[in-house]
Design a protein around this motif. Sequence first.
Motif: not given
Lengths: 330, 330
Positions: A323, A325, A328, B4, B6-9
């Motif tokens: 990912d 960011f 994970r 970071s 929540l993430g890209e998705f």
Amino acid sequence: MKVSELGEFGLIELLARTVGKPRDDSVLIGIGDDAACWRASAGLALATTDTLVENVHFSLGYATWREVGWKSVAVNLSDIAAMGGVPRHALVTLGLPKDTDVANVSKLYKGMAEMANTFDVDIVGGDVVAAPQVVISLTILGETIKNRKALTRSAAAPGDEIMVTGSLGASAAGLAMLNRELEFNYHIAKTLREAHLKPMPRVVEGQMLARHGVKAAIDLSDGLVGDLDKLCIASGVGARIYIEQVPVHETVVQSFGVAGLTLALAGGEDYELLFTASSDISDRVKSDLPCPVTAIGEIVPEAGVKLLDEGGIELQLGDAGWDHFSKRKR
Amino acid sequence: MKVSELGEFGLIELLARTVGKPRDDSVLIGIGDDAACWRASAGLALATTDTLVENVHFSLGYATWREVGWKSVAVNLSDIAAMGGVPRHALVTLGLPKDTDVANVSKLYKGMAEMANTFDVDIVGGDVVAAPQVVISLTILGETIKNRKALTRSAAAPGDEIMVTGSLGASAAGLAMLNRELEFNYHIAKTLREAHLKPMPRVVEGQMLARHGVKAAIDLSDGLVGDLDKLCIASGVGARIYIEQVPVHETVVQSFGVAGLTLALAGGEDYELLFTASSDISDRVKSDLPCPVTAIGEIVPEAGVKLLDEGGIELQLGDAGWDHFSKRKR
């Protein structure tokens, strides 16, 4: 000369000179006006955008400016390839530190033009802004091939075979080599370096998938398992991967041994195409495409991506796919 | 929550939720696939791209996230306005530090959606990448109005009147107020702040210019003199500006006195349109447009932009217009 001396105007002129006159005579206004303008025909338009940030997506410590230019266009073309589309026009925005050497910007532009020309794409617009580090933002506009819809992430169906073009893991192996300064013989080092820094998007192959009636595809940018997971979520399905069928790049096996499989499953940036189709379609694709095409598993109704070994035992991949960011697993 | 976590998705899903379903039913694939796809009709396509970098183009010290989102879309729409075009689709790429608060990203998206919705523009694609500071890259796709060419920088001809929409200097005055923490009464402070942080692109006005047969235009992003200079260079002509005719924004006169003229001539970011046309066309435009339109000078054959006072004496502007890199006069 530094970019602060040449100025924004000069940098845009340099871009215009480097990319030359549009190859396509439907382009009416190229670089230098408020917007680009071209004659468009009726059909299905495609558009994609992606940004590369220095020291996040690339390092000028090991990549040349020309390679960075090439790759920034290639990764965007790969998104059009994953839709089965024909790329036509590109827009580029650069963020550059003020003390950047103009000669380096020229090399960056050359790399961009080289990759764009490979697929007859015209760079029709550009903007240059000051930034604390190099930021390259590309947009590619294109269209689907005549009378064909775009391939999507959401069209996979249970029973479909899961196929990939080419072989996997060489880009991640190249990154590991460059980052950790690993030493290999000339042939291996060159292959891995080019796999990571000069990927060749599967533009022609994507169009052939669309012609053969394939409906679902994604390009492998974040790693096989991670990208397949995205496709499965978008389609409301799951997948089984038979790991012994995964085409690990030969040079990766030579250089990284058994670790090659992890690089192929989770490494990312191979820019190969993953698609799913019924076996009759995938058989035809396999015999027609100019590159290797390998069946690696199947789509199933139950959510989740499962990795199975030869004995049918499920394996766990610690950190499959990444990912931007959090690194994970999703 | 930080991006970071929540993430890209999740960030792309948040964008999709914030912008909602496409308003235009020709959009077949919106946010979330490798590329966006829409049904395009035959005609002249327009495309523009621009990037805003934190602490270069905006500061979150005084601008809200929502204002930054609004402005990032507005400045790109202004480029389509300067071509006399109709904006249709937008793509957005965000670079974000990993510790950015998700609530702030949500506000940024809301500001973008608000501005895009104002002109019925669908945000159809987006990408989010990690970056050391906030970087916002927008691409707007559109088309010319039916049976009309795009307005260009290169179509000005000697004898043309030089016209501007609205009034000038308020954005630069707003920036000076925010940067230097100047204090004004509520009304003045609000007007200047909004002029700088929430500019309204002249999209409808640009289309009306095209309908009236105007051929040459540019939007005022870098300052009247600097942008007029670019238009003159592109057209191979020069210009005379009668400075007493330049429409300095009323609030700028109230707040900055005589310095207001310099802000109007060289300040930048007003996002008004400057166009040139024969006097019969400019008269018709003047009576038809819903905003003030002012004649400020004329196009002449000799290169260079000259500023003339009431007595016809040429004035020098020390630092007219600015360059993203060098801040020098071109």
